[in-house]
Scaffold this motif. Structure first.
Motif, short mmCIF file in Angstrom:
data_model
loop_
_atom_site.label_atom_id
_atom_site.label_comp_id
_atom_site.label_asym_id
_atom_site.label_seq_id
_atom_site.Cartn_x
_atom_site.Cartn_y
_atom_site.Cartn_z
N LEU A 273 0.83 -1.19 0.00
CA LEU A 273 0.00 0.00 0.00
C LEU A 273 0.88 1.26 0.00
CD1 LEU A 273 -2.19 -2.07 0.65
CD2 LEU A 273 -3.06 -0.51 2.40
N MET A 274 0.43 2.27 -0.72
CA MET A 274 1.14 3.55 -0.81
C MET A 274 2.62 3.34 -1.09
SD MET A 274 -1.05 5.93 -0.74
CE MET A 274 0.26 7.10 -1.00
N HIS A 275 2.91 2.43 -2.01
CA HIS A 275 4.27 2.19 -2.50
C HIS A 275 5.22 1.73 -1.40
CE1 HIS A 275 2.50 4.37 -5.83
NE2 HIS A 275 2.32 5.41 -5.04
N GLY A 276 4.67 1.23 -0.29
CA GLY A 276 5.50 0.75 0.81
C GLY A 276 5.86 1.84 1.81
N TRP A 277 5.37 3.06 1.59
CA TRP A 277 5.76 4.19 2.46
C TRP A 277 5.13 4.10 3.84
CZ3 TRP A 277 4.33 8.03 -1.98
CH2 TRP A 277 5.29 7.94 -2.99
N ILE A 278 4.09 3.27 4.01
CA ILE A 278 3.45 3.16 5.33
C ILE A 278 3.55 1.74 5.87
CG2 ILE A 278 1.86 5.08 4.95
CD1 ILE A 278 -0.31 3.08 4.22
N VAL A 296 -0.86 11.83 12.17
CA VAL A 296 0.27 12.46 11.48
C VAL A 296 1.24 11.46 10.87
CG1 VAL A 296 2.29 13.94 11.78
CG2 VAL A 296 0.10 14.62 12.74
N PRO A 297 1.69 10.40 11.61
CA PRO A 297 2.65 9.47 11.00
C PRO A 297 2.12 8.79 9.74
CG PRO A 297 2.52 9.13 13.37
CD PRO A 297 1.41 10.05 13.01
N TYR A 298 0.80 8.67 9.64
CA TYR A 298 0.20 8.07 8.45
C TYR A 298 0.11 9.08 7.31
CZ TYR A 298 -1.23 4.35 11.66
OH TYR A 298 -1.23 3.34 12.59
N MET A 299 -0.22 10.33 7.67
CA MET A 299 -0.43 11.34 6.63
C MET A 299 0.87 11.83 6.01
SD MET A 299 -3.55 11.63 6.03
CE MET A 299 -3.41 13.04 4.93
N LEU A 616 10.25 15.74 19.70
CA LEU A 616 9.10 16.37 19.07
C LEU A 616 7.96 15.38 18.88
CD1 LEU A 616 10.91 18.35 16.23
CD2 LEU A 616 10.28 19.17 18.50
N TYR A 617 6.74 15.90 18.93
CA TYR A 617 5.57 15.11 18.54
C TYR A 617 5.57 14.98 17.02
CZ TYR A 617 3.75 16.08 23.25
OH TYR A 617 3.58 16.15 24.62
N PRO A 618 4.87 13.95 16.49
CA PRO A 618 4.84 13.79 15.03
C PRO A 618 4.39 15.05 14.28
CG PRO A 618 3.97 11.82 16.08
CD PRO A 618 4.20 12.82 17.18
N ALA A 619 3.40 15.75 14.81
CA ALA A 619 2.93 16.96 14.14
C ALA A 619 4.03 18.03 14.12
CB ALA A 619 1.69 17.50 14.83
N GLU A 620 4.86 18.05 15.17
CA GLU A 620 5.95 19.02 15.21
C GLU A 620 7.05 18.65 14.22
OE1 GLU A 620 6.69 20.75 19.45
OE2 GLU A 620 6.28 18.61 19.68
#
Length: 772
Positions: A273-278, A296-299, A616-620
């Protein structure tokens, strides 16, 4: 009248859910049409059937140029004595109360697609009419759907979206304001029906769910192609899992930089899925409710942070500050409709087989000529001393004192290792050592510490002072007395300290005021974790002050514990960090010189600020990546934005148990070195008692750039830095003493990652001159 349409009308579907027109064919449906016109006298009637017939005859006879008389005769012949009013179909659109006279399905399709020839041949058009396409998400998806409908790239389309149309959607969704509040799938279905009432459209107004997924993908025949344009992480993943299981290709437009993503699960059933990026993520967890932070880690890999446009990155930086939501432009959405629609058509016609991600970036392809990029400043030469400099050094200093010890190589390496464990700004480790058999020399490696924000080497000298303290403590732990001299040669300012080692103390050797801290040299660390303000260990602050009072360094300690004062300090620190990130020179220095993005990069260089140590948090992390693009940060600067860059420093100070200010009566390099020694002791003592420490230097250091008149500070920054300097002075009330260093104290536990240190062989200069 079509049976399914009769069922729809008789079912009493709410007006807001109506998206299928009613088709009347005369004379069979004459009574039904008569009753409709009788019951609804306000219906608008549009009858252009004769013009459509003229186009039909021309389409069927492309090689013949018919004069008006011959064209009319051909139309009459085609009608075969049928009344014009009974020819074709009468299509009623209940949502707009319009009745339109059209050619019937087959002839309508011939004429409506005639100008596709031969970019799409009639044979290809017939093949496309057999295809079933599913579209999830009808903001960007509406543009794709309408583009496909215009080209007639499908015979059936299934539209899934639970959301309703808002006024803010009309910046990119082409529809009427009368549709506000209506389900987006229904809005799109109506637009398609008004283009072509014979295309089969099925709406899933609950969006795509686990409950309706089988129906969406397979009921009435399996989808041939899926267009995925939704916002929900769980649906993005769940839809791809289903598409992969059914071997259905997935097309996605990103509505930024003309980005097209294609996954050919039909040709590559084992494709990740998603070229293996996830692949590294828990995909099952994505199906459960997640907070924005957890998404965030998924997006990040799905959106491709590094490949977003500068304006998109700059806009993301402003989310929640000056803008409320992820931006999309009509031009990008329309372009996405074209790019994705083209991909769907070519996949359906077996003309396009690749998986991957492509960009049709108009801002790059249609742009002004680009000025040549100025080359980056070359890295400074490695620190080295020539033979003549070494000779001059030893000659100027003369022989070592009588009784100076000659420790062996192993001991010297232990001393150098201890010195190298000292804290330094950005972990740049601005030191080099030389052992000449009797003396250990500490040099300032300016190439490693050179910084726009440190024009007078304040931070570097504080770090070098901490290095001195570590060496003294380590020597005492090894049973040696130490005589240290700061800046022993005026004409060689890079020689910041000289050490001789003795077996017995005398009036010139270092006092034993903090020897118990030697064991903390390798344990001391920075902790940048966010924390809650908790009371520090009982008596800790008193012991801290007592230690500073006994070190005879001239340093003074002030503690800030008031929540109100800490909130004020937090705002000051946040503003300083924002300026540091946005200023073009500071930005380049931090992102290209200081920051190490990955563990591998940090291991290779063994210096710099490893991003993992920032906690940092993922969003950061996402925000930092957006801010790393100088083009995006320049836009943020132009807009007067960047408040989001203040959030972490603000939270760090607001959540501190207390903040410690170290000040000094003097402001010269010797005083800076003494401050460094005090910093090292206080830091190790705090860590020894379980107190976490983080250095806070920006509000002190950055205003000094203004004082030094450095180029690269813009007018607005000059004013802000002046205000920071004055606010800091007012807050701390130092009575003329110079602020030098701040330490954030908290009960943050152990950091998740520690910084690397340079190898000893990288720190020790070769010894090539014998001791005089």
């Amino acid at each position: 009248m079509d049976t399914n349409l009769k069922e729809l009308i008789s079912s009493g579907a709410p007006e807001s859910q109506q998206y299928r027109p009613t088709v009347f064919r005369l004379p069979v449906d004459e009574n039904a049409l008569h009753n409709l016109l009788k019951d609804q006298p306000g219906i608008q009637v549009f009858d252009r059937i004769e013009a459509q017939l003229r186009e039909l005859i021309k389409s069927l006879n492309p090689g013949t140029k018919l004069a008006e008389e011959a064209l009319q005769a051909a139309i009459d012949n085609h009608l075969a004595s049928r009344e014009l009013s009974e020819y074709g179909s009468w299509v009623f659109y209940p949502w707009c109360n319009r009745l339109v006279h059209l050619l019937d399905a087959e002839e309508f399709a011939i004429v409506r697609t005639d100008r596709n020839r031969n970019k799409i041949t009639r044979e290809e058009q017939a093949l496309l009419a057999t295809k079933k396409v599913g579209v999830i998400g009808l903001s960007v998806g509406q543009s794709v759907s309408l583009t496909m409908a215009l080209e007639r790239c499908f015979g059936e389309i299934r539209l899934a979206d639970f959301d309703t149309l808002d006024l803010s959607n009309l910046n990119r969704i082409r529809t009427s304001t009368s549709h506000l509040g209506m389900n987006k799938a229904v809005v799109t279905a109506r637009e398609i029906a008004e283009i072509d009432p014979y295309l089969k459209v099925i709406c899933f107004t609950d969006g795509l769910t686990k409950e309706n997924m089988d129906a969406f993908f397979t009921e009435g025949g399996k989808l041939d192609i899926l267009v995925e344009e939704c916002d929900s992480v769980d649906i993005k993943i769940m839809a791809r899992q289903k598409a992969k299981a059914l071997r259905i290709p997935v097309v996605m437009d990103m509505s930024d930089r003309g980005c097209l993503d294609v996954e050919r699960f039909d040709l590559e059933p084992e494709r990740p899925l998603m070229h293996g990026w996830i692949d590294h993520l828990d995909l099952d967890a994505a199906s459960r409710p997640m907070s924005a932070e957890e998404k965030v880690p998924y997006m990040l890999p799905i959106t491709g942070v590094e490949t977003l446009s500068p304006r998109m990155k700059a806009s993301v930086i402003e989310l929640g500050q000056t803008i409320s939501t992820w931006p999309q432009l009509a031009t990008s959405v329309v372009l996405g409709g074209a790019v994705a629609g083209d991909a769907v058509r070519r996949i359906a016609l077996d003309e396009f087989h690749a998986s991957g991600r492509w960009f049709v970036d108009l801002e790059e392809q249609v742009a002004d000529p680009v000025d040549p990029v100025e080359p980056m400043p070359s890295a400074p030469d490695a620190f080295a001393l020539s033979t003549s400099q070494l000779e001059e050094l030893d000659r100027s200093l003369g022989p070592a004192s009588t009784g100076a010890l000659e420790p062996d190589e192993e001991v010297i390496e232990q001393l150098v290792e201890a010195g190298g464990m000292a804290p330094s700004a950005g972990n740049m480790q601005p030191w080099k050592f030389r052992w000449n058999g009797k003396r250990l020399f500490l040099f300032h490696d300016e190439g490693r510490s050179r910084s726009f924000w440190d024009p007078d080497h304040l931070s570097a000298h504080i770090a070098l002072g901490a290095c001195v303290e570590n060496i003294v403590l380590k020597a005492h732990a090894l049973g040696m007395e130490v005589k240290s001299t700061l800046f022993p040669l005026d004409h060689m300012p890079l020689l910041v300290a000289m050490f001789e080692f003795r077996s017995a103390a005398d009036p010139g050797t270092e006092p034993h005021v903090a020897d118990d801290l030697a064991s903390m040299i390798g344990i001391r660390c920075t902790n940048r974790m966010l924390s809650q303000p908790e009371p520090l260990p009982g008596g800790f602050l008193v012991r801290l002050k007592n230690m500073a009072a006994n070190d005879a360094s001239g340093c003074t300690l002030d503690l800030m514990e008031s929540r109100e004062d800490l909130a004020t300090l937090a705002a000051i620190c946040g503003a300083a960090e924002r300026i540091r990130t946005i200023n073009p020179v500071g930005h380049q220095e931090f992102f290209q010189h200081e920051l190490r993005w990955t563990g591998e990069e940090a291991r290779l260089t063994k210096d710099g600020l490893h991003m993992a140590t920032m906690e940092l948090y993922p969003a950061e992390v996402a925000l930092l990546k957006m801010a790393s693009d100088p083009r995006s940060i320049a836009l943020t600067d132009r807009w007067g934005g960047g408040k989001s860059l203040e959030w972490r420093p603000n939270m760090l100070i607001s959540g501190a148990s207390s903040v410690l200010m170290i000040s000094h009566a003097k402001d010269d390099k010797t005083a800076h070195m003494e401050v460094g020694r005090t910093v090292a002791r206080l830091w190790m003592m705090a860590n020894a008692e379980g107190v976490s420490v983080q250095p806070i230097t920006a509000p002190i250091q950055m205003p000094r750039v203004v004082k030094e008149g450095m180029k690269g500070i813009r007018r607005q920054e000059h004013q802000e830095l002046d205000r920071i300097r004055l606010d800091l002075r007012s807050l701390w009330q130092l009575n003329g003493r110079k602020p030098m260093f701040m330490l954030r104290l908290s009960l943050g536990g152990q950091p998740s990652v520690r910084s690397y240190r340079l190898n000893i062989q990288d720190l020790l200069l070769p010894t090539s001159i014998a001791t005089p």
